[in-house]
Design a protein around this motif. Structure first.
Motif, PDB file in Angstrom:
ATOM      1  N   GLY A  31      65.846  92.282  -7.605  1.00 40.84           N
ATOM      2  CA  GLY A  31      66.086  92.823  -6.276  1.00 40.84           C
ATOM      3  C   GLY A  31      65.440  94.185  -6.036  1.00 40.84           C
ATOM      4  O   GLY A  31      65.010  94.486  -4.932  1.00 40.84           O
ATOM      5  N   LYS A  38      58.270  93.203  -3.871  1.00 43.68           N
ATOM      6  CA  LYS A  38      58.791  92.231  -2.911  1.00 43.68           C
ATOM      7  C   LYS A  38      57.748  91.138  -2.628  1.00 43.68           C
ATOM      8  O   LYS A  38      58.086  89.962  -2.511  1.00 43.68           O
ATOM      9  N   ARG A  48      67.906  87.931  -0.834  1.00 42.49           N
ATOM     10  CA  ARG A  48      67.533  89.240  -1.337  1.00 42.49           C
ATOM     11  C   ARG A  48      68.652  90.260  -1.135  1.00 42.49           C
ATOM     12  O   ARG A  48      68.935  91.083  -2.006  1.00 42.49           O
ATOM     13  N   ARG A  52      70.362  92.183  -4.191  1.00 39.45           N
ATOM     14  CA  ARG A  52      70.213  93.645  -4.208  1.00 39.45           C
ATOM     15  C   ARG A  52      71.568  94.331  -4.127  1.00 39.45           C
ATOM     16  O   ARG A  52      71.826  95.266  -4.875  1.00 39.45           O
TER      17      ARG A  52
END
Ligand code: PFF
Length: 457
Positions: A408, A413, A432, A436
């Motif tokens: 995360g 990304k 995500r 995260r």
């Protein structure tokens, strides 16, 4: 050409589903889930467990698969390469190391319990439990537990069975075995469920599992539920990362993982619904019986049903096979690393790790007899309980939390998005956000509350 290509892709996606389901569905579903549910008061525990699967287990399982597929090596080397690629500290390889250690520790006791199941195959086939009462089965089980040599013998047989497959290579034959095994196991569980409905105390069993009595749930119980979500999904130790490397690059991770988690949860719930009605219909049996719950309750059911010898034998054969396909994935991360990086042959890697796990397993064998007394306890529990709690309640959740944080916060990304290109934008952002913020925070909160609870009590 087109058709062949399509077929190839299809069958590989299913290979992953089958291998991952083979790893996930095992003693955790049929043996451990019912007994820890019994020890933790039932309904509320089950609810917390289901929530942990949905909000923590599934997102982290997607992350672990994604890491495996982008690294395509043993978990230790995968983590090293991904950390280098992300431009961050190589210390992340600790996830791989802790996983190898957790795998060996889990395998050590897993093999002993699977050994009990092997013993039961022959006991049931012999007609030992025909018309048996709860008390007779209990005394059979106690005799087995008192006999360390007998347990060591079955533990050794199971360990050798596991090594034999891993020496040959994990992918070969596993897919086919699981394809047949899982449906048959499920049909037998449904049959047992039918027995529980007609002969057992189904209402009591059902209420026990699904009536949420929150006053019975402790923080320790919440931790056990969280740990079990990791244990049952084979999560947080690299097993799923190792299997993730089988996955074709274009398979959708989300859908695939949800399928595996759904199958795993279904098996556990049906196992619970099959076992508790038998427990509540028998005075000699109680839900909080501990690790022996499966082994004292189901023989009573098989002993009194027509065809019980055949079905009972088959059922314990299937439990042993389900345990087998899980045990394979416990040792594979370590074997893969020794072969990749240390020039071991598959044979020597298996012999080394198998010997370590086998030796540690002796501690579990003795936990039920010579070392049962308090003078042998570690932090107040037996060696078996200690290894079980250390792995399921600490090593796996911590490993999983680190996997979530790495995927995360540290991986680029764009790289993650490329791996998860089959997920819709909404699904990707949701996943995500979960890895995260939500999943790691929840794991940390459970640990936090546990410490707080310990301090105030
Ligand atoms: N998921 C397995 C079970 O429920 O029996 C146990 C397990 C296998 C845990 C593999 C962890 C693992 F890596």
């Amino acid at each position: 050409m087109e058709k062949r290509k399509m077929h190839g892709t299809w069958s590989s996606r299913w290979t992953f589903i089958l291998a991952a389901t083979g790893s996930a569905v095992g003693l955790g579903n049929i043996w451990k889930f019912p007994y820890i549910t019994g020890e933790n008061g039932g309904g509320a525990f089950v609810l917390v467990y289901l929530l942990c699967i949905a909000v923590i287990g599934i997102p982290i399982m997607m992350a672990e698969t994604m890491l495996g597929r982008s690294g395509r090596q043993s978990p230790i080397n995968t983590m090293r390469d991904l950390a280098v690629e992300a431009g961050t500290s190589r210390a992340w390889v600790a996830i791989g190391w802790m996983g190898v250690l957790a795998g060996l520790l889990i395998l050590s006791f897993y093999s002993v319990i699977a050994g009990w199941a092997l013993n039961y195959v022959f006991a049931i086939a012999d007609g030992t439990f025909v018309n048996a009462t709860g008390a007779t089965v209990e005394s059979y089980f106690e005799t087995l537990q008192a006999n360390k040599y007998e347990m060591i013998q079955w533990h050794s047989i199971f360990m050798l069975m596991t090594l034999a497959v891993v020496i040959g290579g994990v992918t070969k034959g596993l897919g086919n075995a699981v394809r047949i095994l899982m449906p048959v196991l499920f049909v037998l569980l449904l049959m047992l469920l039918g027995y529980g409905m007609s002969e057992g105390n189904f209402t009591a069993g059902f209420n026990f599992l699904f009536n949420f009595k929150f006053d019975l749930l402790t923080w320790d119980g919440v931790l056990v539920a969280l740990g079990h979500a990791f244990f049952t999904l084979s999560l947080g130790m690299g097993a799923i990362m190792a299997y993730g490397s089988y996955m074709p690059g274009d398979a959708p991770i989300g859908k695939t993982i949800i399928t595996v988690a759904f199958l795993d949860t279904a098996v556990a719930l049906v196992a619970g619904l099959a076992i508790f009605p038998v427990v509540f219909a028998n005075e000699a049996l109680e839900p909080g019986a501990g690790p022996g719950l499966l082994f004292v309750s189901l023989p009573v059911a098989f002993g009194s049903m027509s065809g019980g010898v055949v079905f009972g034998t088959l059922f314990f054969v299937l439990i042993s096979l389900a345990a087998w396909s899980s045990a394979i994935s416990l040792i594979e991360p370590g074997v893969a690393w020794l072969v990749e990086s240390k020039n071991f042959s598959r044979l020597s890697a298996n012999l080394l790790l198998g010997t370590i796990a086998w030796t540690l397993g002796l501690g579990t064998v003795l936990s039920f007899n010579d070392w049962a007394g308090e003078e042998y306890h570690i932090l107040g529990v037996t060696f078996f309980d200690f290894v079980d709690k250390l792995t399921a309640n600490f090593m796996l959740p911590i490993g999983g939390m680190l996997i979530a944080i790495f995927a995360g916060w540290f991986m680029k990304k764009s790289h993650v998005r490329r791996e998860m290109s089959h997920e819709s934008p909404e699904m990707f952002e949701l996943w995500r956000a979960l890895v995260r913020y939500i999943s790691p925070t929840l794991v940390a909160l459970v640990f936090g509350f546990l410490v707080w609870d310990m301090l105030i009590n």
